[in-house]
Design a protein around this motif. Structure first.
Motif, PDB file in Angstrom:
ATOM      1  N   TYR A 111       0.832  -1.215   0.000  1.00  0.00           N
ATOM      2  CA  TYR A 111       0.000   0.000   0.000  1.00  0.00           C
ATOM      3  C   TYR A 111       0.862   1.259   0.000  1.00  0.00           C
ATOM      4  O   TYR A 111       0.571   2.221   0.705  1.00  0.00           O
ATOM      5  N   ARG A 112       1.912   1.225  -0.740  1.00  0.00           N
ATOM      6  CA  ARG A 112       2.874   2.331  -0.759  1.00  0.00           C
ATOM      7  C   ARG A 112       2.183   3.667  -1.091  1.00  0.00           C
ATOM      8  O   ARG A 112       1.351   3.741  -1.998  1.00  0.00           O
ATOM      9  N   GLY A 113       2.539   4.695  -0.311  1.00  0.00           N
ATOM     10  CA  GLY A 113       2.024   6.033  -0.600  1.00  0.00           C
ATOM     11  C   GLY A 113       0.651   6.307  -0.011  1.00  0.00           C
ATOM     12  O   GLY A 113       0.188   7.447  -0.034  1.00  0.00           O
ATOM     13  N   THR A 114       0.009   5.292   0.563  1.00  0.00           N
ATOM     14  CA  THR A 114      -1.315   5.530   1.163  1.00  0.00           C
ATOM     15  C   THR A 114      -1.136   6.020   2.601  1.00  0.00           C
ATOM     16  O   THR A 114      -0.026   6.004   3.151  1.00  0.00           O
ATOM     17  N   TRP A 115      -2.268   6.413   3.219  1.00  0.00           N
ATOM     18  CA  TRP A 115      -2.194   6.859   4.615  1.00  0.00           C
ATOM     19  C   TRP A 115      -1.668   5.742   5.503  1.00  0.00           C
ATOM     20  O   TRP A 115      -0.979   5.985   6.493  1.00  0.00           O
ATOM     21  N   PHE A 116      -2.006   4.498   5.151  1.00  0.00           N
ATOM     22  CA  PHE A 116      -1.584   3.335   5.943  1.00  0.00           C
ATOM     23  C   PHE A 116      -0.056   3.225   5.938  1.00  0.00           C
ATOM     24  O   PHE A 116       0.581   3.046   6.997  1.00  0.00           O
ATOM     25  N   ASP A 117       0.537   3.361   4.775  1.00  0.00           N
ATOM     26  CA  ASP A 117       1.997   3.308   4.631  1.00  0.00           C
ATOM     27  C   ASP A 117       2.647   4.434   5.446  1.00  0.00           C
ATOM     28  O   ASP A 117       3.587   4.202   6.220  1.00  0.00           O
ATOM     29  N   ASN A 118       2.069   5.649   5.264  1.00  0.00           N
ATOM     30  CA  ASN A 118       2.655   6.793   5.978  1.00  0.00           C
ATOM     31  C   ASN A 118       2.583   6.602   7.494  1.00  0.00           C
ATOM     32  O   ASN A 118       3.562   6.833   8.215  1.00  0.00           O
ATOM     33  N   ARG A 178       9.982  -3.162   3.929  1.00  0.00           N
ATOM     34  CA  ARG A 178       9.289  -2.279   2.985  1.00  0.00           C
ATOM     35  C   ARG A 178      10.233  -1.899   1.846  1.00  0.00           C
ATOM     36  O   ARG A 178       9.892  -2.027   0.668  1.00  0.00           O
TER      37      ARG A 178
END
Lengths: 306, 500
Positions: free
Chosen positions: A123-130, A193
């Motif tokens: 889920y790179r770049g999503t809120w979850f990743d952040n 990651r």
């Protein structure tokens, strides 16, 4: 492969011998008089001298070292200066607690680190990743004794859900193992990651997707296995760091492991115990590095046993 | 993923049940692990506390700090104070079944006198006792090296061991005494467990078991008593005392301390060889402020060299009230109106006191450099000879002294006698006053308590006037107990003891 194995195994006693000499010299270079500490501030000089003689510190360095080495070869690491008990027995009593705690923490760290690392890559770049990466940076940066004290105060003192200290039951493992797992989990998550991101843009992953494999098969079978090489190396290095971290965690949680024994030994200038623990720790780190070497070779045949 | 976290939390909660321990078990947490189970091979307060329920001595202190009989029934000395006859309690047995008698007393003292054994806690007995003999199975005779009026105090801190148990260092692992508790288990790194001695000759204590635990982490002690995982913590750091005082489940135990904190001034260092300079430093020390700011008032400003718990303590010694003008005037008279530099060697964990003094003494232009040392180095530095201290510029040492036997001789002799100059003793500033030496000798030998007290009072005044140290404060022993715990008291010096 056999010669590689032989070379690696031969290195173990040499490393241990050099470490023993290094640590034996280093602890004696520390300022401070263990005989005076043992006899106490109120002891007269005659008592201090008889204690020094009993401990063998009035002998020349070479005699002390030779005696230590000869005994160590027979599995005798000498007697603790403080408690007069055999160091090997003290370590043997404490080691299972440290191994249990570090194994529990490491399992948690690997489980959470790998899972979150893979998810963050997917889920790179999503809120979850952040959110995950901010948490990982925080987890790696915050001092684990601070986290430990906060968690103890909240979960053990205020809520009474878990034991505050000691190693009396399985529930005693909850707080210390989670605290100790935090930093390595964060490092493993970041590593996973990064490594996964490199892999999932490779052509063979695109091919795997194109031939209609399920996402689970693509990520876990094709991507993760190839991403594991740097992760396993990092896990190996982290295990040594985890043993270091256990010193603090064990002290804060009153865990009866080798880490706490080491802190007390340094505090009381207990030369014999410091030497013994260092040797045993070095042995473990060397063995773990060997295992990591083999694991990396197993995972990537191209670098196998060169 | 949130499901995973929830499952983990649920797992933790399912395993939870009230975290209490059996009420007939008393759990005490201290700051230090016991060094050994051999009462003669250590000098540590918190090891003494662990061994106290197991061992007994010939005499002991009651809670008013009077010497009372324990394994002895009575004692008397020869008129010259050099021979002491002690009658022993009949019908007492050690935990291993060995009968307690004169032979066990002789064995106890002989192992202390045996220099080959190098027992760490033998100093006190070796300094005083020449030999021990039995006149019958229940009477022992002690021959001393010199007259010693406070000999019953020394007997109170000498634990009697079972001679049958003393072989091949066995006592260091498995203690055998006559006390109300028997040793059960020492799990290194975790706890020492003691169980009630059902054959005890005296009053049977209430708890069936005592468990001793330890931590070096003060915050953990504070949390452990609040969480109810332990019944008592000792010593309680003053920083937690105020908060715990308002906790209805906990009560504080405050003890009169025998410990005196001071800065020993190296009288061989030129400015400090002048008594006016030493007095100036004393006048420039704001002890009330020091106790308030550094001890949160859990202590008392020191006026004389004996703490209030020590026998022959004189409350009449005035000491040096804080008076900067007087301090500066004395510095001017001594020719140091612009001050001088000096070092203070101090243990790392007591550096805050030195920092407070640094600020106070800067007002009379004394420039203090603090040498923070950890315990191993500290012991080596402070017990240096005059030459070693001159070479290392050890101009002063901040430390404390507390005599476990609570007698004036053991508190004053090692600190102020000329023959106690370090490294032989703890006269760390090489102070010497032959008149004081004579007074201390005569007081130590004086069997008349009234004249002895008068002599000690005179000695305390001389020490105060000569100012070989800057006396700082008498610390207060502080422990915290769960409110339902009784029958524990703080012996001066800090060990938590069961009321007998």
């Amino acid at each position: 492969m056999n010669s590689y194995l032989a070379r690696k195994l031969l290195a173990v006693p040499i490393i241990l011998l050099l470490t023993s000499l290094l640590i034996f010299s280093a602890v004696r270079l520390l300022p401070g008089d263990p005989a005076r500490l043992m006899a106490g501030m109120q002891a007269d000089q005659a008592t201090v001298e008889t204690v020094r003689h009993r401990l063998g510190f009035d002998q020349p360095f070479t005699i002390q070292y030779t005696r230590f080495l000869t005994r160590a070869l027979h599995g005798d690491l000498g007697n603790s200066i403080r408690s007069q008990q055999p160091v090997a027995r003290e370590i043997a009593q404490r080691l299972p607690y440290t191994i249990a705690l570090t194994t529990a923490s490491f399992s948690i760290a690997i489980l959470f680190g790998l899972t979150f690392g893979v998810l963050a890559a997917i889920y790179r770049g999503t809120w979850f990743d952040n959110a995950l990466m901010v948490s990982a940076i925080s987890g790696a940066s915050v001092a684990n004794f601070w986290i430990a004290l906060m968690a103890m105060n909240f979960f053990a003192v205020k809520l009474g859900w878990v034991p505050l200290m000691g190693a009396a039951s399985w529930r005693s493992y909850i707080l210390p193992s989670l605290t100790l797992a935090l930093a390595p989990a964060a490092v493993i998550a970041r590593m996973t990651r990064g490594s996964m991101l490199e892999i999932i843009h490779q052509d063979y992953i695109r091919t795997a997707r194109a031939k209609g494999l399920s996402p689970a098969a693509v990520y876990l079978k094709h991507a993760l296995r190839n991403a594991l090489v740097p992760i396993v190396t990092s896990i190996g290095l982290n295990f040594a760091a985890l043993l270091g971290g256990a010193v603090i965690t064990e002290t804060v949680f009153n865990w009866p492991g080798v880490g706490r024994l080491m802190i007390d030994a340094v505090r009381y200038r207990d030369y014999a115990t410091i030497q013994g623990i260092t040797l045993v720790t070095v042995f473990f780190v060397v063995v773990i590095n060997l295992l990591v070497d083999f694991a990396v070779g197993f995972l990537n045949p191209r670098i196998r046993f060169n | 993923m949130p499901r995973l976290c929830f499952a983990f939390l649920l797992l933790a909660l399912l395993g939870c049940r009230p975290l209490t321990h059996p009420k007939d078990e008393l759990i005490i947490m201290q700051t230090e692990a016991p060094r050994t189970m051999d009462p003669a091979d250590h000098t540590e307060t918190y090891t003494t506390a662990v061994l106290n329920p197991i061992y007994e001595s010939l005499t002991c202190f009651d809670q008013q700090l009077n010497i009372v009989p324990q394994l002895a029934t009575q004692w008397h000395s020869s008129p010259d104070g050099i021979t002491w006859t002690v009658n022993l309690r009949p019908g007492v047995r050690f935990h291993d079944g060995t009968p307690f008698n004169a032979q066990s007393v002789i064995a106890t003292f002989n192992r202390l006198l045996d220099t080959k054994r190098g027992l760490a806690g033998a100093s006190n007995v070796r300094r005083a006792v020449l030999s021990v003999e039995a006149s019958n199975p229940l009477t022992v005779i002690f021959h001393l090296k010199a007259p010693f009026a406070a000999f019953p105090h020394l007997l109170a801190i000498t634990s009697i061991i079972s001679p049958a148990a003393d072989h091949d260092g066995a006592l260091s692992l498995h203690p055998v005494g006559t006390g109300p508790y028997r040793f059960a288990e020492w799990k290194t790194g975790e706890y020492v467990r003691e169980v009630r001695n059902e054959n005890y000759w005296g009053r049977m204590p209430a708890p069936a078991e005592i468990k001793w635990m330890w931590t070096t982490e003060p915050a953990l002690m504070n949390m452990a008593i609040q969480a109810g995982e332990v019944d008592a913590v000792n010593p309680l750091p003053p920083m937690f005392a105020d908060a715990l005082q308002h906790n209805t489940k906990i009560r504080l135990l405050k003890g009169k301390s025998s410990a005196v904190f001071w800065v020993a001034l190296n009288t061989h260092y030129k400015p400090l060889s002048d008594v006016r300079v030493r007095r100036a430093l004393n006048y420039a020390t704001d002890r009330i402020n020091l106790v308030r700011s550094q001890l949160r008032n859990y202590g008392q400003p020191a006026a004389g060299p004996l703490g209030p718990a020590t026998a022959d303590y004189s409350p009449d010694i005035q000491g040096y009230p804080f008076d900067l003008a007087k301090a500066q005037s004395l510095m001017n008279q001594a020719g140091y109106s612009n001050g001088f530099p000096m070092n203070i060697a101090v243990l790392e964990n007591q550096a805050n006191f030195a920092e407070a003094l640094q600020a106070m003494w800067s007002k009379i232009h004394v420039q203090v450099t603090i040498q923070k040392l950890e315990s191993g180095t500290f012991a080596q530095v402070i017990f240096g000879s005059p030459e070693q201290k001159a070479a290392a510029h050890t101009d002063s040492v901040l430390a404390s002294w507390s005599s476990a036997s609570l007698d004036a001789e053991r508190q004053l002799g090692p600190l102020y006698r000329t023959r106690s100059w370090s490294p032989a003793g703890a006269n760390l500033g090489f102070y010497s006053n032959p008149h004081l030496d004579t007074l201390l000798d005569s007081a130590a030998a004086d069997l008349d308590p009234i004249t002895q007290q008068a002599t000690y009072k005179q000695a305390q005044q001389i020490i105060s006037d000569d100012a070989p140290q800057v006396l700082l404060f008498y610390s207060m022993d502080l422990a915290a107990l769960r409110r339902d715990i009784s029958d524990l008291w703080l012996f001066p010096g800090g060990d938590l003891e069961l009321a007998k």
